[in-house]
Write a protein that holds these residues in place. Structure first.
Motif, PDB file in Angstrom:
ATOM      1  N   VAL A 158       0.617   1.581   7.737  1.00 13.80           N
ATOM      2  CA  VAL A 158       0.560   1.887   9.163  1.00 13.80           C
ATOM      3  C   VAL A 158       1.892   1.559   9.816  1.00 13.80           C
ATOM      4  O   VAL A 158       2.547   0.574   9.458  1.00 13.80           O
ATOM      5  CB  VAL A 158      -0.565   1.055   9.842  1.00 13.80           C
ATOM      6  CG1 VAL A 158      -0.470   1.101  11.354  1.00 13.80           C
ATOM      7  CG2 VAL A 158      -1.944   1.532   9.390  1.00 13.80           C
ATOM      8  N   THR A 159       2.299   2.384  10.765  1.00 16.08           N
ATOM      9  CA  THR A 159       3.350   1.993  11.708  1.00 16.08           C
ATOM     10  C   THR A 159       2.636   1.527  12.969  1.00 16.08           C
ATOM     11  O   THR A 159       1.793   2.246  13.513  1.00 16.08           O
ATOM     12  CB  THR A 159       4.297   3.165  12.021  1.00 16.08           C
ATOM     13  OG1 THR A 159       4.988   3.527  10.817  1.00 16.08           O
ATOM     14  CG2 THR A 159       5.311   2.775  13.086  1.00 16.08           C
ATOM     15  N   GLY A 176       0.819  -1.202   0.000  1.00 11.90           N
ATOM     16  CA  GLY A 176       0.000   0.000   0.000  1.00 11.90           C
ATOM     17  C   GLY A 176       0.856   1.255   0.000  1.00 11.90           C
ATOM     18  O   GLY A 176       0.565   2.228  -0.712  1.00 11.90           O
ATOM     19  N   TYR A 177       1.913   1.226   0.794  1.00 12.51           N
ATOM     20  CA  TYR A 177       2.848   2.350   0.848  1.00 12.51           C
ATOM     21  C   TYR A 177       3.448   2.618  -0.527  1.00 12.51           C
ATOM     22  O   TYR A 177       3.544   3.774  -0.975  1.00 12.51           O
ATOM     23  CB  TYR A 177       3.947   2.039   1.864  1.00 12.51           C
ATOM     24  CG  TYR A 177       5.115   2.992   1.868  1.00 12.51           C
ATOM     25  CD1 TYR A 177       4.975   4.309   2.269  1.00 12.51           C
ATOM     26  CD2 TYR A 177       6.381   2.557   1.466  1.00 12.51           C
ATOM     27  CE1 TYR A 177       6.049   5.180   2.277  1.00 12.51           C
ATOM     28  CE2 TYR A 177       7.463   3.412   1.475  1.00 12.51           C
ATOM     29  CZ  TYR A 177       7.304   4.726   1.883  1.00 12.51           C
ATOM     30  OH  TYR A 177       8.376   5.578   1.884  1.00 12.51           O
ATOM     31  N   LEU A 178       3.825   1.560  -1.228  1.00  9.38           N
ATOM     32  CA  LEU A 178       4.433   1.709  -2.543  1.00  9.38           C
ATOM     33  C   LEU A 178       3.453   2.301  -3.558  1.00  9.38           C
ATOM     34  O   LEU A 178       3.858   3.005  -4.484  1.00  9.38           O
ATOM     35  CB  LEU A 178       4.946   0.361  -3.042  1.00  9.38           C
ATOM     36  CG  LEU A 178       6.141  -0.223  -2.268  1.00  9.38           C
ATOM     37  CD1 LEU A 178       6.382  -1.668  -2.661  1.00  9.38           C
ATOM     38  CD2 LEU A 178       7.388   0.616  -2.501  1.00  9.38           C
ATOM     39  N   PRO A 182     -17.537  -5.310  -0.270  1.00  5.52           N
ATOM     40  CA  PRO A 182     -16.410  -5.216   0.670  1.00  5.52           C
ATOM     41  C   PRO A 182     -15.585  -3.957   0.417  1.00  5.52           C
ATOM     42  O   PRO A 182     -15.444  -3.496  -0.726  1.00  5.52           O
ATOM     43  CB  PRO A 182     -15.602  -6.488   0.371  1.00  5.52           C
ATOM     44  CG  PRO A 182     -16.576  -7.427  -0.249  1.00  5.52           C
ATOM     45  CD  PRO A 182     -17.533  -6.575  -1.028  1.00  5.52           C
ATOM     46  N   ILE A 183     -15.036  -3.422   1.473  1.00  7.17           N
ATOM     47  CA  ILE A 183     -14.186  -2.226   1.397  1.00  7.17           C
ATOM     48  C   ILE A 183     -12.730  -2.691   1.408  1.00  7.17           C
ATOM     49  O   ILE A 183     -12.220  -3.164   2.417  1.00  7.17           O
ATOM     50  CB  ILE A 183     -14.443  -1.289   2.590  1.00  7.17           C
ATOM     51  CG1 ILE A 183     -15.919  -0.913   2.665  1.00  7.17           C
ATOM     52  CG2 ILE A 183     -13.549  -0.046   2.497  1.00  7.17           C
ATOM     53  CD1 ILE A 183     -16.311  -0.253   3.983  1.00  7.17           C
ATOM     54  N   GLY A 184     -12.068  -2.594   0.267  1.00  8.23           N
ATOM     55  CA  GLY A 184     -10.672  -3.019   0.178  1.00  8.23           C
ATOM     56  C   GLY A 184      -9.743  -2.004   0.821  1.00  8.23           C
ATOM     57  O   GLY A 184      -9.867  -0.800   0.577  1.00  8.23           O
ATOM     58  N   MET A 185      -8.819  -2.472   1.636  1.00 10.40           N
ATOM     59  CA  MET A 185      -7.901  -1.563   2.326  1.00 10.40           C
ATOM     60  C   MET A 185      -6.660  -2.338   2.763  1.00 10.40           C
ATOM     61  O   MET A 185      -6.743  -3.480   3.195  1.00 10.40           O
ATOM     62  CB  MET A 185      -8.592  -0.959   3.553  1.00 10.40           C
ATOM     63  CG  MET A 185      -7.861   0.201   4.191  1.00 10.40           C
ATOM     64  SD  MET A 185      -8.782   0.913   5.604  1.00 10.40           S
ATOM     65  CE  MET A 185     -10.221   1.600   4.781  1.00 10.40           C
ATOM     66  N   ASP A 186      -5.505  -1.708   2.626  1.00  9.56           N
ATOM     67  CA  ASP A 186      -4.256  -2.316   3.067  1.00  9.56           C
ATOM     68  C   ASP A 186      -4.034  -2.088   4.562  1.00  9.56           C
ATOM     69  O   ASP A 186      -4.517  -1.110   5.128  1.00  9.56           O
ATOM     70  CB  ASP A 186      -3.065  -1.701   2.311  1.00  9.56           C
ATOM     71  CG  ASP A 186      -3.072  -2.030   0.837  1.00  9.56           C
ATOM     72  OD1 ASP A 186      -2.814  -3.191   0.503  1.00  9.56           O
ATOM     73  OD2 ASP A 186      -3.331  -1.122   0.030  1.00  9.56           O
TER      74      ASP A 186
END
Length: 333
Positions: free
Chosen positions: A140-141, A132-134, A237-241
């Motif tokens: 998240v940290t 997700g960051y990329l 559905p709600i897609g999320m990293d």
């Protein structure tokens, strides 16, 4: 938020790590080509992952010098001569936050995360949701303090998240949770008031919103679809990293999240840093967390949660219905 919650070493350590980590990750993404290295398990790691773990390894010496840190990364590959350029890049970014950083110190701080998951320890995922960051999406940290197999405190830094039901905090939030004191959110960068989080009160399974992992390697997509149909949810559905999903559920932005076992690896088990911080936030916000069988998470198991297949988190009201549907689908008699 009550001052006694903030005026603790746990909160001080967490806020320093989350804010510094957010700045470092933003710097890396803005200035670097985001070269990705693959670890032995083929999972991606970036300069930001290593840099944030170095920062946490440095700050824990300030707040908890005698407490172990159990974290995701290590310098086994980084210390090789052909990795000097990558190490220097990590040092360059860490040095902006910690001026005394040099290659030897940064390696030492990263490897501070090689502690033992014993009676008392912190666990850290410097960047949960590297993919997700990329992509410029959610990551998240995540930090948690575990004592005798029980989470006592956790922190989530979510630089890209506009927190459901708490949008006035702006994009980029941090969540702090302490046993018996609830789950609280504030801006990751600005000194905004802290707001107490509560899970959704929805009791109608058909109206429930289901969160889902974006990475197909983290789930059995066919089983997930079967479970959703069995539950009868009317929402897509709600897609999320990352554990941004956990923050969203804790804030009332969804009611259900479950992680089934990927078809290619039914023996797969979660790592403690991928579960403990976000799960505890959900619980302190009034929700419930178990494995796919409905059993509590055994945080005394070590780095790998070997006693718990999969993961289920809900607002509590719907938990038994969700676990029943999962049992029927994933573990049919």
């Amino acid at each position: 938020m009550k001052s006694d919650f903030l005026d603790t070493p746990e909160s001080g350590f967490a806020i320093e790590v989350l804010r510094a980590g957010s700045r470092l990750a933003s710097q890396v993404r803005a200035e670097s080509n985001l070269t990705v290295h693959c670890k032995e398990d083929n999972s991606p790691v970036t300069v930001a992952d290593m840099g944030i773990q170095a920062v946490a390894g440095k700050f824990i010496e300030k707040y908890f010098p005698a407490v172990a840190l159990v974290a995701e990364e290590n310098t086994a590959g980084l210390r090789k001569p052909d990795e000097n350029a990558r190490l220097e890049e990590i040092v360059r970014h860490v040095k902006r936050l910690i001026p005394e950083a040099d290659p030897a110190a940064v390696c030492t701080w990263i490897d501070r995360g090689g502690g033992e998951a014993g009676e008392l320890f912190w666990t850290l995922d410097p960047i949960d949701g590297t993919k997700g960051y990329l992509r410029g999406d959610q990551y998240v940290t995540a930090l948690a303090l575990i004592r005798k197999g029980r989470v006592e405190f956790s922190a989530l830094g979510c630089p890209e998240l506009l927190l459901a039901c708490h949008e006035k905090l702006g994009k980029g939030v941090m969540l702090l949770s302490s046993r018996g004191k609830g789950c609280w959110a504030s801006s990751l960068e600005a000194d905004t008031p802290w707001e107490k989080l509560s899970v959704s009160r929805c009791e109608d399974i058909k109206k429930a919103r289901i969160l889902d992992s974006c990475d197909p390697g983290h789930k059995n997509a066919e089983k997930n679809a079967m479970i959703k149909r069995l539950l009868g949810s009317h929402h897509d559905p709600i897609g999320m990293d990352s554990q941004a999903k956990h923050a969203t559920l804790a804030a009332g932005g969804a009611e259900i999240f479950f992680r089934t076992l990927p078809e290619h690896d039914l023996s797969c088990r979660e790592k403690i840093w991928d579960v403990a911080p976000g799960a505890f936030a959900i619980e302190e916000a009034g929700g419930r967390v178990t494995d796919l069988n409905g059993n509590p998470i055994d945080y005394a198991a070590g780095n790998i949660l070997k006693n718990n297949p999969g993961f289920v988190a809900t607002n509590g009201f719907l938990h038994e219905k969700v676990v029943a549907a999962i049992r029927e689908t994933v573990f049919p008699k």
